[in-house]
Design an enzyme around this catalytic site. Structure first.
Site, mmCIF file in Angstrom:
data_model
loop_
_atom_site.group_PDB
_atom_site.id
_atom_site.type_symbol
_atom_site.label_atom_id
_atom_site.label_comp_id
_atom_site.label_asym_id
_atom_site.label_seq_id
_atom_site.Cartn_x
_atom_site.Cartn_y
_atom_site.Cartn_z
ATOM 1 N N ASP A 252 0.840 -1.204 0.000
ATOM 2 C CA ASP A 252 0.000 0.000 0.000
ATOM 3 C C ASP A 252 0.873 1.251 0.000
ATOM 4 O O ASP A 252 2.014 1.221 0.465
ATOM 5 C CB ASP A 252 -0.856 0.050 1.279
ATOM 6 C CG ASP A 252 -2.011 -0.938 1.248
ATOM 7 O OD1 ASP A 252 -2.153 -1.668 0.259
ATOM 8 O OD2 ASP A 252 -2.772 -0.946 2.231
ATOM 9 N N ARG B 1 -0.476 -0.799 -8.792
ATOM 10 C CA ARG B 1 -1.908 -0.546 -8.570
ATOM 11 C C ARG B 1 -2.060 0.968 -8.439
ATOM 12 O O ARG B 1 -1.487 1.582 -7.537
ATOM 13 C CB ARG B 1 -2.376 -1.220 -7.282
ATOM 14 C CG ARG B 1 -3.825 -0.872 -6.950
ATOM 15 C CD ARG B 1 -4.286 -1.591 -5.688
ATOM 16 N NE ARG B 1 -3.692 -1.008 -4.512
ATOM 17 C CZ ARG B 1 -3.366 -1.698 -3.421
ATOM 18 N NH1 ARG B 1 -3.534 -2.994 -3.364
ATOM 19 N NH2 ARG B 1 -2.843 -1.088 -2.385
HETATM 20 C C1 LIG Z 1 -8.136 -1.801 -4.154
HETATM 21 C C2 LIG Z 1 -7.864 -0.450 -3.568
HETATM 22 C C3 LIG Z 1 -6.672 -0.222 -2.889
HETATM 23 C C4 LIG Z 1 -6.388 1.035 -2.379
HETATM 24 N N1 LIG Z 1 -5.183 1.255 -1.779
HETATM 25 C C5 LIG Z 1 -4.842 2.514 -1.416
HETATM 26 C C6 LIG Z 1 -3.542 2.832 -0.943
HETATM 27 O O1 LIG Z 1 -2.683 1.962 -0.811
HETATM 28 N N2 LIG Z 1 -3.267 4.127 -0.639
HETATM 29 C C7 LIG Z 1 -4.189 5.127 -0.778
HETATM 30 O O2 LIG Z 1 -3.869 6.304 -0.530
HETATM 31 N N3 LIG Z 1 -5.449 4.849 -1.186
HETATM 32 C C8 LIG Z 1 -5.799 3.584 -1.508
HETATM 33 N N4 LIG Z 1 -7.070 3.325 -1.951
HETATM 34 C C9 LIG Z 1 -8.123 4.354 -1.829
HETATM 35 C C10 LIG Z 1 -8.099 5.317 -3.008
HETATM 36 O O3 LIG Z 1 -6.977 6.165 -2.941
HETATM 37 C C11 LIG Z 1 -9.361 6.217 -3.012
HETATM 38 O O4 LIG Z 1 -9.396 6.974 -1.834
HETATM 39 C C12 LIG Z 1 -10.674 5.463 -3.141
HETATM 40 O O5 LIG Z 1 -10.558 4.397 -4.041
HETATM 41 C C13 LIG Z 1 -11.798 6.417 -3.639
HETATM 42 O O6 LIG Z 1 -11.488 6.921 -4.897
HETATM 43 P P1 LIG Z 1 -12.164 6.395 -6.267
HETATM 44 O O7 LIG Z 1 -11.055 6.096 -7.215
HETATM 45 O O8 LIG Z 1 -13.066 5.258 -5.982
HETATM 46 O O9 LIG Z 1 -12.885 7.621 -6.889
HETATM 47 P P2 LIG Z 1 -13.911 8.694 -6.334
HETATM 48 O O10 LIG Z 1 -13.978 9.730 -7.378
HETATM 49 O O11 LIG Z 1 -13.550 9.094 -4.947
HETATM 50 O O12 LIG Z 1 -15.265 7.887 -6.269
HETATM 51 C C14 LIG Z 1 -15.954 7.499 -7.424
HETATM 52 C C15 LIG Z 1 -17.288 6.915 -6.999
HETATM 53 O O13 LIG Z 1 -17.060 5.666 -6.308
HETATM 54 C C16 LIG Z 1 -17.929 5.551 -5.206
HETATM 55 N N5 LIG Z 1 -17.139 5.546 -3.975
HETATM 56 C C17 LIG Z 1 -15.843 5.883 -3.826
HETATM 57 N N6 LIG Z 1 -15.444 5.732 -2.555
HETATM 58 C C18 LIG Z 1 -16.523 5.310 -1.881
HETATM 59 C C19 LIG Z 1 -16.758 4.974 -0.524
HETATM 60 N N7 LIG Z 1 -15.797 5.037 0.399
HETATM 61 N N8 LIG Z 1 -18.007 4.570 -0.156
HETATM 62 C C20 LIG Z 1 -19.007 4.468 -1.083
HETATM 63 N N9 LIG Z 1 -18.827 4.769 -2.388
HETATM 64 C C21 LIG Z 1 -17.624 5.177 -2.775
HETATM 65 C C22 LIG Z 1 -18.873 6.727 -5.257
HETATM 66 O O14 LIG Z 1 -20.002 6.358 -6.022
HETATM 67 C C23 LIG Z 1 -18.062 7.768 -5.982
HETATM 68 O O15 LIG Z 1 -18.857 8.715 -6.634
HETATM 69 C C24 LIG Z 1 -7.363 2.067 -2.483
HETATM 70 C C25 LIG Z 1 -8.549 1.834 -3.165
HETATM 71 C C26 LIG Z 1 -8.797 0.616 -3.719
HETATM 72 C C27 LIG Z 1 -10.086 0.407 -4.456
#
Ligand SMILES: Cc1cc2nc3c(=O)[nH]c(=O)nc-3n(C[C@H](O)[C@H](O)[C@H](O)COP(=O)(O)OP(=O)(O)OC[C@H]3O[C@@H](n4cnc5c(N)ncnc54)[C@H](O)[C@@H]3O)c2cc1C
Length: 309
Positions: A131, A181
């Site tokens: 991560d 990732r």
């Molecule tokens: C597999 C995976 C690993 C990750 N690892 C890391 C990491 O190591 N370090 C790090 O900084 N971040 C990590 N993240 C979190 C990432 O950085 C984002 O904060 C998170 O994925 C939300 O961003 P988004 O790309 O989904 O887009 P966004 O634009 O935030 O969301 C798009 C849409 O997805 C849905 N959505 C997003 N988040 C949520 C939620 N929490 N609850 C409900 N609906 C939601 C909503 O419908 C939203 O409109 C990880 C995420 C994933 C999926």
């Protein structure tokens, strides 16, 4: 919305809230939306259920900023046992670790040793994902990642599209044939180092994703995984993938358990690589509050749980 996100990200670091909020039943009910349970057994059951839908999984045992050597060693031991369980059950499951849970705050060398033990236990054709945490850890995380990748190819790194530096970091990693990732980024970062506007983060994400896919086509990026729930962005990436002659199985999207389930299933049905990150463990407070910050509407969902039995 930005203010709410900032407040929630500040709350995710609050020790008093961490110790007290987790005891409220409505908070515990709310977190169950994002985790199948606190135990490994519950994570394994979730993985089996997802496997039936052709969805792979990545396990993460929640925890961060461990400051005790024995505790960090126990985390590494735990992951070794998890890998044994996964291999015995023949599940399509990988693991994702946080370096501060493996002792990065104590010593980079100690953390590296813990990570190495885990990678050595993993199968050669599976990835141990690392991560990416808050920006003050990026240099140390990349250093350890490069060292690990030098020794063994089956290790992947998370990169964050909200950081200005990530394009350079990705370019710097490609000669080593990394697995990456890409995520948007979940921490509270100052405007001096991270795009403050969501639209800019999304555009940078798409640009970095294209770089990763081009590198994938030449074998320079071993795995190109997209960690996002952003459906329009996923569709845009899907179009790019099909226009550039990739097979569907090369398009890998990773999402968190409980978020965008329909999209996870659609990707799997379409023959894409659909993967769900399953978090478990008792130390869920900061991780859960970061999930609230990603979508402040989740707060209303939590507040509704106050009144449900
Ligand atoms: C597999 C995976 C690993 C990750 N690892 C890391 C990491 O190591 N370090 C790090 O900084 N971040 C990590 N993240 C979190 C990432 O950085 C984002 O904060 C998170 O994925 C939300 O961003 P988004 O790309 O989904 O887009 P966004 O634009 O935030 O969301 C798009 C849409 O997805 C849905 N959505 C997003 N988040 C949520 C939620 N929490 N609850 C409900 N609906 C939601 C909503 O419908 C939203 O409109 C990880 C995420 C994933 C999926």
């Amino acid at each position: 919305m930005a203010l709410m996100r900032s407040m929630l990200l500040a709350a995710s670091q609050n020790v008093w809230l961490r110790d007290h909020a987790v005891q409220f039943p409505f908070v515990r009910r709310s977190v169950s939306r994002f985790m199948p349970g606190e135990t490994l057994t519950e994570a394994l059951t979730a993985a089996r259920n997802l496997q039936q839908k052709k969805i792979g999984t990545v396990f993460t045992h929640l925890g961060e900023n461990v400051t005790d050597r024995d505790e960090a060693r126990e985390v590494a031991e735990h992951y070794l046992e998890v890998l044994d369980h996964i291999h015995q059950a023949n599940l399509p499951t990988e693991i994702s670790v946080k370096l501060t849970q493996l002792g990065l705050d104590l010593s980079a060398d100690f953390c590296f040793e813990n990570l190495e033990r885990i990678i050595q236990r993993e199968k050669r054709d599976s990835i141990v994902w690392v991560d990416m945490e808050a920006s003050n850890y990026v240099d140390a995380t990349l250093d350890i990642y490069r060292r690990a990748l030098n020794n063994q190819p089956n290790v992947g790194i998370c990169l964050q599209a909200y950081l200005y530096r990530t394009k350079k970091d990705l370019e710097g990693l490609l000669p080593q044939r990394p697995s990456v990732r890409l995520v948007k980024g979940a921490y509270k970062e100052p405007v001096a180092i991270a795009f403050p506007k969501k639209a800019d983060v999304d555009e940078n994400y798409f640009a970095l994703a294209q770089m990763m896919l081009r590198a994938r086509s030449t074998g320079t990026c071993v795995r190109a995984a997209f960690g996002t729930h952003d459906v329009p962005l996923i569709r845009r990436l899907g179009d790019f993938v099909s226009q550039h002659g990739f097979s569907k199985s090369e398009f890998e999207v990773q999402m968190l358990y409980g978020i965008q389930r329909a999209e996870q299933e659609r990707l799997a049905r379409d023959g894409c690589r659909s993967i769900v990150l399953v978090a478990y463990g008792t130390y869920w407070y900061p991780w859960f509050v970061r999930r609230l910050a990603e979508r402040p509407a989740n707060l209303w969902f939590m507040l509704r749980n106050i009144f449900s039995s």
